[in-house]
Design a protein around this motif. Structure first.
Motif, PDB file in Angstrom:
ATOM      1  N   ALA A 305       0.831  -1.208   0.000  1.00  0.00           N
ATOM      2  CA  ALA A 305       0.000   0.000   0.000  1.00  0.00           C
ATOM      3  C   ALA A 305       0.864   1.255   0.000  1.00  0.00           C
ATOM      4  O   ALA A 305       0.616   2.202  -0.768  1.00  0.00           O
ATOM      5  N   PHE A 306       1.876   1.289   0.843  1.00  0.00           N
ATOM      6  CA  PHE A 306       2.755   2.465   0.887  1.00  0.00           C
ATOM      7  C   PHE A 306       3.497   2.646  -0.442  1.00  0.00           C
ATOM      8  O   PHE A 306       3.703   3.772  -0.898  1.00  0.00           O
ATOM      9  N   ALA A 307       3.879   1.543  -1.067  1.00  0.00           N
ATOM     10  CA  ALA A 307       4.596   1.631  -2.339  1.00  0.00           C
ATOM     11  C   ALA A 307       3.711   2.167  -3.451  1.00  0.00           C
ATOM     12  O   ALA A 307       4.211   2.708  -4.445  1.00  0.00           O
ATOM     13  N   ALA A 308       2.396   2.068  -3.291  1.00  0.00           N
ATOM     14  CA  ALA A 308       1.469   2.490  -4.340  1.00  0.00           C
ATOM     15  C   ALA A 308       1.064   3.953  -4.229  1.00  0.00           C
ATOM     16  O   ALA A 308       0.310   4.454  -5.082  1.00  0.00           O
ATOM     17  N   ILE A 309       1.561   4.661  -3.225  1.00  0.00           N
ATOM     18  CA  ILE A 309       1.143   6.049  -3.035  1.00  0.00           C
ATOM     19  C   ILE A 309       1.598   6.913  -4.203  1.00  0.00           C
ATOM     20  O   ILE A 309       2.756   6.869  -4.626  1.00  0.00           O
ATOM     21  N   ASP A 310       0.657   7.702  -4.709  1.00  0.00           N
ATOM     22  CA  ASP A 310       0.918   8.644  -5.805  1.00  0.00           C
ATOM     23  C   ASP A 310       1.123  10.023  -5.194  1.00  0.00           C
ATOM     24  O   ASP A 310       0.182  10.646  -4.711  1.00  0.00           O
ATOM     25  N   ASP A 311       2.351  10.516  -5.218  1.00  0.00           N
ATOM     26  CA  ASP A 311       2.658  11.784  -4.556  1.00  0.00           C
ATOM     27  C   ASP A 311       2.216  13.017  -5.334  1.00  0.00           C
ATOM     28  O   ASP A 311       2.538  14.139  -4.928  1.00  0.00           O
ATOM     29  N   THR A 312       1.485  12.836  -6.413  1.00  0.00           N
ATOM     30  CA  THR A 312       0.993  13.998  -7.154  1.00  0.00           C
ATOM     31  C   THR A 312      -0.381  14.449  -6.666  1.00  0.00           C
ATOM     32  O   THR A 312      -0.890  15.473  -7.104  1.00  0.00           O
ATOM     33  N   ARG A 313      -0.984  13.701  -5.781  1.00  0.00           N
ATOM     34  CA  ARG A 313      -2.295  14.057  -5.230  1.00  0.00           C
ATOM     35  C   ARG A 313      -2.411  13.452  -3.842  1.00  0.00           C
ATOM     36  O   ARG A 313      -1.666  12.538  -3.485  1.00  0.00           O
ATOM     37  N   PRO A 314      -3.344  13.950  -3.021  1.00  0.00           N
ATOM     38  CA  PRO A 314      -3.504  13.369  -1.685  1.00  0.00           C
ATOM     39  C   PRO A 314      -3.937  11.909  -1.769  1.00  0.00           C
ATOM     40  O   PRO A 314      -4.591  11.496  -2.732  1.00  0.00           O
ATOM     41  N   THR A 315      -3.581  11.154  -0.747  1.00  0.00           N
ATOM     42  CA  THR A 315      -3.895   9.725  -0.706  1.00  0.00           C
ATOM     43  C   THR A 315      -4.583   9.388   0.601  1.00  0.00           C
ATOM     44  O   THR A 315      -4.194   9.889   1.667  1.00  0.00           O
ATOM     45  N   VAL A 316      -5.602   8.531   0.529  1.00  0.00           N
ATOM     46  CA  VAL A 316      -6.203   7.963   1.727  1.00  0.00           C
ATOM     47  C   VAL A 316      -6.071   6.449   1.639  1.00  0.00           C
ATOM     48  O   VAL A 316      -6.346   5.844   0.591  1.00  0.00           O
ATOM     49  N   ILE A 317      -5.590   5.837   2.718  1.00  0.00           N
ATOM     50  CA  ILE A 317      -5.448   4.386   2.802  1.00  0.00           C
ATOM     51  C   ILE A 317      -6.452   3.872   3.833  1.00  0.00           C
ATOM     52  O   ILE A 317      -6.394   4.259   5.012  1.00  0.00           O
ATOM     53  N   PHE A 318      -7.387   3.043   3.392  1.00  0.00           N
ATOM     54  CA  PHE A 318      -8.322   2.402   4.305  1.00  0.00           C
ATOM     55  C   PHE A 318      -7.719   1.060   4.728  1.00  0.00           C
ATOM     56  O   PHE A 318      -7.681   0.112   3.944  1.00  0.00           O
ATOM     57  N   ALA A 319      -7.216   1.018   5.948  1.00  0.00           N
ATOM     58  CA  ALA A 319      -6.535  -0.183   6.459  1.00  0.00           C
ATOM     59  C   ALA A 319      -7.459  -0.872   7.458  1.00  0.00           C
ATOM     60  O   ALA A 319      -7.730  -0.342   8.542  1.00  0.00           O
ATOM     61  N   TYR A 320      -7.934  -2.039   7.093  1.00  0.00           N
ATOM     62  CA  TYR A 320      -8.839  -2.788   7.968  1.00  0.00           C
ATOM     63  C   TYR A 320      -8.063  -3.415   9.116  1.00  0.00           C
ATOM     64  O   TYR A 320      -7.010  -4.045   8.904  1.00  0.00           O
ATOM     65  N   THR A 321      -8.581  -3.253  10.331  1.00  0.00           N
ATOM     66  CA  THR A 321      -7.911  -3.735  11.533  1.00  0.00           C
ATOM     67  C   THR A 321      -8.936  -4.332  12.495  1.00  0.00           C
ATOM     68  O   THR A 321     -10.144  -4.265  12.274  1.00  0.00           O
ATOM     69  N   VAL A 322      -8.420  -4.861  13.584  1.00  0.00           N
ATOM     70  CA  VAL A 322      -9.251  -5.373  14.668  1.00  0.00           C
ATOM     71  C   VAL A 322      -8.976  -4.522  15.907  1.00  0.00           C
ATOM     72  O   VAL A 322      -7.825  -4.387  16.324  1.00  0.00           O
ATOM     73  N   LYS A 323     -10.024  -3.964  16.471  1.00  0.00           N
ATOM     74  CA  LYS A 323      -9.850  -3.191  17.696  1.00  0.00           C
ATOM     75  C   LYS A 323      -9.547  -4.166  18.843  1.00  0.00           C
ATOM     76  O   LYS A 323     -10.316  -5.089  19.108  1.00  0.00           O
ATOM     77  N   GLY A 324      -8.413  -3.954  19.492  1.00  0.00           N
ATOM     78  CA  GLY A 324      -7.961  -4.883  20.521  1.00  0.00           C
ATOM     79  C   GLY A 324      -7.151  -6.033  19.964  1.00  0.00           C
ATOM     80  O   GLY A 324      -6.983  -7.057  20.621  1.00  0.00           O
ATOM     81  N   TYR A 325      -6.607  -5.861  18.755  1.00  0.00           N
ATOM     82  CA  TYR A 325      -5.861  -6.933  18.073  1.00  0.00           C
ATOM     83  C   TYR A 325      -4.777  -7.513  18.980  1.00  0.00           C
ATOM     84  O   TYR A 325      -3.956  -6.793  19.545  1.00  0.00           O
ATOM     85  N   GLY A 326      -4.818  -8.839  19.124  1.00  0.00           N
ATOM     86  CA  GLY A 326      -3.815  -9.522  19.935  1.00  0.00           C
ATOM     87  C   GLY A 326      -4.099  -9.531  21.416  1.00  0.00           C
ATOM     88  O   GLY A 326      -3.297 -10.039  22.201  1.00  0.00           O
ATOM     89  N   LEU A 327      -5.249  -8.968  21.841  1.00  0.00           N
ATOM     90  CA  LEU A 327      -5.603  -8.923  23.259  1.00  0.00           C
ATOM     91  C   LEU A 327      -6.849  -9.773  23.506  1.00  0.00           C
ATOM     92  O   LEU A 327      -7.645 -10.016  22.587  1.00  0.00           O
ATOM     93  N   PRO A 328      -7.080 -10.194  24.729  1.00  0.00           N
ATOM     94  CA  PRO A 328      -8.291 -10.966  25.023  1.00  0.00           C
ATOM     95  C   PRO A 328      -9.578 -10.198  24.736  1.00  0.00           C
ATOM     96  O   PRO A 328     -10.636 -10.813  24.561  1.00  0.00           O
ATOM     97  N   THR A 329      -9.498  -8.882  24.686  1.00  0.00           N
ATOM     98  CA  THR A 329     -10.691  -8.052  24.454  1.00  0.00           C
ATOM     99  C   THR A 329     -10.930  -7.776  22.979  1.00  0.00           C
ATOM    100  O   THR A 329     -11.829  -7.002  22.640  1.00  0.00           O
TER     101      THR A 329
END
Length: 771
Positions: A305-329
């Motif tokens: 994703a970072f390698a695909a950034i086009d520096d000629t215009r603003p970029t938004v990266i939607f990165a899917y995650t888990v809230k509490g990733y790696g924790l019991p919660t």
């Protein structure tokens, strides 16, 4: 963007990520369960919100960032930032036990209060997201004018629920933003807000809004493990099932053991059997790991994703995650502020390979992780910033206005005179306005200095004889014209006010907006001051003196806001020369390392400037100027006054007329022209030992007023000046505006609110009956 060093092995990044996760969780645990808490009040912290950002921030800091880049970190991920800074040697170990303690690590990243490097203060939702937008504008402005802004990306790490804030979309829609290719927003799509799982994230709709605004959109939804599963028989059906799945269902399945996940994942579509056959061929551990293998937690996916950034215009990266990733919660709908129990913490430590007897351990210098930390620290090291000494801002431009004029008209005139009298100071002035330049008397200034834009633009009306206000747009302009969005105005003001500490090139930013809309801009402006961005905010026109505009455009509470705002001095002058002195004095404050921001409230009401009675003697004139800047001056003091009228701003002529009529009734009246209630209140507090500072101005204004009744009057809420009666504990009546305004002529509106001459006379007679 410059090429980075050789990419680190993913396994090393994974081990660093696990240590960052542990340190962030342990900091919060220590603050809540280990550190003494005599009050018993909740300390708080956000272990789950931090956990969702650990992979993204590890990838960003340890592979992507350069020293020229700046990052705004979402507020609840502050512990992750501190953990990374600790591993990079930029935060002392002793600080890890001070999260949310007095004088310790702040609750949210603070550029001015935290001991470790913080690029942007965050905390108010939406403002941290937009700060890099205005940071990019400020950097480009400095680069265009002084060749010292450099390059580098401006990153914002944003929670998905934060996109509900209007400030994000106001910034997104400003016409200049699509030209800022250094902008990168990374949205932590963890599907949860504070209280719940967000039912319908509608990421595709949000992405379309970014695309419509000219942004590049990159979505990092699945990691390498899941992507590999999608290539197997039944994989296409599994992808379709995941893509169509609601957020609450995904979160619920996340909480299930392997057997429950196998049972419920296939669903009831015609493809259910294909999905069942696929997952039946996968072991329990692999299945559970794959279900959590979202793109925002996969270093290979993030790297792409970072390698695909086009520096000629603003970029938004939607990165899917888990809230509490790696924790019991992880994934629990109520995990936002939850804390791990002691047993859960021990289990997490064991899984992450941490010895609880040495919970703050870093990495050995010669280990792969230690080598990467050292290499990253060297790459991100910035040279110290040295600000030049204060500029010589003139104190007095030498004019003595004698005609009828308004304080608003003095704004543009003062800036033009400053440019001529002190060009080196004028070159540092940058004005900002949300589409009200001409109506706030900035037209002459804008025509003279031009409007700033990223690129040169043709002025198609240059040859039109009927066009007086010329919009010459280009990188050399000194005025920034924004759309009608006050939040954007004060956002860019805060960043323009921080260029000295960022790049060693201080500016003198002045924002101008209609005074009724100061309240709309207040919170982001206040946050900009908190973050160290000094600016001058001019609210004009103001009050019910804007009679014909009606209640919607008449400000009432702004004078007291100026009094109460930390880090800011406020003024409301009555006359043109007072305005000039105040503007110059405020610019001088912005120009100093320990200076402060300012708010100046101006009026469109034209006044006869001879009423100011400016002393002709140079020494007396300088004394008047000093008093204006200190908070007020005596405008009229007869030999034996029996009542005091303390008036501020546009209603001073009514005070003068009332004093004349009272004189005719045998009541001698002094007039104190208040210019800054905030400074006078500070003087009252200082005299009582409650505040640091001087209080000589009180003796100058009210030295002989012991026992003398007082009438206060202003075009604003009367409580703003009510404290003046406490200087000597005298009887007082306070006049001002307490109701929404009315349209009409000025006399009628003043009568309606009780701030006209008759009302002042009646108030004085109630205090001191006529002889």
């Amino acid at each position: 963007m410059p090429a980075l060093e050789t990419a680190a092995p993913v396994e090393v990044l994974d081990r660093i990520e696990r240590r960052v996760l542990w340190l962030s969780v342990a900091m919060i645990d220590h603050a809540n369960r280990v550190r003494e808490n005599p009050s018993g009040l909740k300390v708080g912290g956000h272990q789950a919100s931090s956990a969702s950002m650990v992979s993204i921030m590890t990838a960003l800091w340890f592979e992507q960032l350069t020293a020229a880049d700046r990052v705004s970190v979402k507020p609840h991920a502050a512990p992750v930032l501190h953990a990374i800074n600790y591993l990079l040697g930029r935060l002392d170990r002793s600080s890890l036990t001070t999260l949310r303690a007095f004088g310790g690590l702040q609750s949210y990243p603070s550029r001015s209060k935290d001991p470790d490097p913080v690029d942007y203060s965050t905390g108010s939702v939406g403002l941290g997201a937009t700060a890099p937008v205005w940071g990019a504008v400020a950097r480009r402005y400095v680069e265009h004018h002084f060749g010292a802004g450099g390059a580098g990306r401006q990153y914002a790490l944003i929670g998905d629920a934060e996109l509900d804030e209007g400030a994000c979309w106001e910034a997104l829609l400003d016409p200049a933003v699509p030209e800022l290719g250094e902008l990168v927003w990374i949205v932590d799509v963890n599907r949860q807000s504070l209280d719940r799982v967000v039912p319908h994230l509608a990421a595709s709709r949000v992405a379309a809004m970014f695309e419509a605004a000219g942004w590049q959109v990159i979505t990092v939804k699945y990691g390498a493990t899941l992507e590999s599963m999608f290539t197997r028989p039944g994989g296409a059906a599994l992808r379709a099932r995941l893509d169509a799945m609601s957020n609450p269902e995904y979160q619920r399945l996340l909480r299930l053991p392997a057997a429950g996940l196998r049972e419920r994942l296939p669903g009831y579509s015609t493809d259910a059997e294909a999905i069942r056959a696929l997952v039946d061929g996968v072991g329990d551990e692999e299945l559970l790991a794959a279900w959590r293998n979202l793109g925002g937690h996969d270093h290979r996916a993030l790297r792409e994703a970072f390698a695909a950034i086009d520096d000629t215009r603003p970029t938004v990266i939607f990165a899917y995650t888990v809230k509490g990733y790696g924790l019991p919660t992880e994934g629990h709908p109520h995990n936002h502020s939850s804390l791990l129990s002691a047993e859960q913490l021990e289990a997490v430590a064991a899984r992450l390979g941490v010895d609880l007897a040495d919970r703050w351990a870093g990495f050995e210098p010669g280990s792969d992780e230690g080598v990467l930390c050292a290499r990253t620290a060297r790459r991100l090291a910035r040279p110290p910033v040295t600000e030049p000494g204060p500029l010589a801002v003139p104190a007095d431009l030498g004019r003595t206005p004698a005609r009828v004029a308004s304080t608003q008209s003095a704004l543009g005139r003062t800036l033009l005179d400053l440019l001529r009298a002190a060009p080196e100071v004028g070159a540092r002035v940058v004005t900002v306005s949300p589409d009200v330049s001409s109506t706030t008397n900035l037209g002459g200034w804008v025509t003279k200095v031009g409007t700033w834009s990223v690129t040169e633009r043709p002025n198609w009306f240059a040859d039109d004889p009927d066009t007086i206000l010329q919009w010459r747009e280009g990188p050399g302009g000194q005025h920034i014209e924004l759309g009608i969005a006050e939040t954007n105005l004060v956002g860019v003001l805060g960043e323009l006010g921080a260029t000295g500490s960022r790049w060693g090139q201080p500016l003198l930013p002045i924002g101008v907006l209609y005074d009724p809309f100061v309240t709309r801009a207040l919170e982001p402006w206040s946050f900009g001051i908190y973050a160290g961005g000094r600016s001058l905010l001019v609210g004009t026109p103001s009050g019910v003196s804007l009679a014909a505009e009606g209640g919607a455009h008449q400000s009432i509470v702004t004078p007291s806001i100026g009094l109460e705002q930390p880090g800011c001095v406020s003024y409301e002058p009555a006359f043109v020369l007072d305005t000039e002195w105040i503007l110059l004095g405020c610019l001088d404050q912005l120009n100093r390392p320990q200076g402060r921001a300012a708010y100046v409230r101006l009026s469109t009401r034209p006044l006869d400037q001879r009423l100011a009675a400016v002393p002709a003697d140079p020494a007396a004139r300088e004394r008047r100027r000093n008093h204006v800047l200190a908070g007020g001056y005596v405008l009229r003091r007869p030999p034996n006054p029996v009542v005091t009228i303390a008036a501020m701003g546009a209603v001073v002529p009514e005070a003068i007329a009332a004093a004349t009529r009272l004189h005719e009734l045998g009541i001698e009246t002094e007039i104190v022209c208040v210019t800054s209630p905030g400074l006078l209140f500070a003087a009252v507090q200082a005299r009582r030992g409650r505040w640091h500072g001087q209080h000589w101005i009180l003796d100058t204004l009210f030295g002989g007023a012991a026992g003398r009744p007082m009438v206060t009057v202003l075009d604003g809420h009367p409580h703003t000046l009510a404290f003046l009666a406490t200087v000597h504990g005298v009887p007082a009546i306070h006049l001002g505006v307490t109701e929404f305004g009315q349209s009409g002529d000025l006399d009628a509106v003043y009568r309606y609110h009780g701030i006209d001459t008759d009302s002042i006379v009646r108030a004085a007679l109630d205090l001191v009956p006529a002889p």
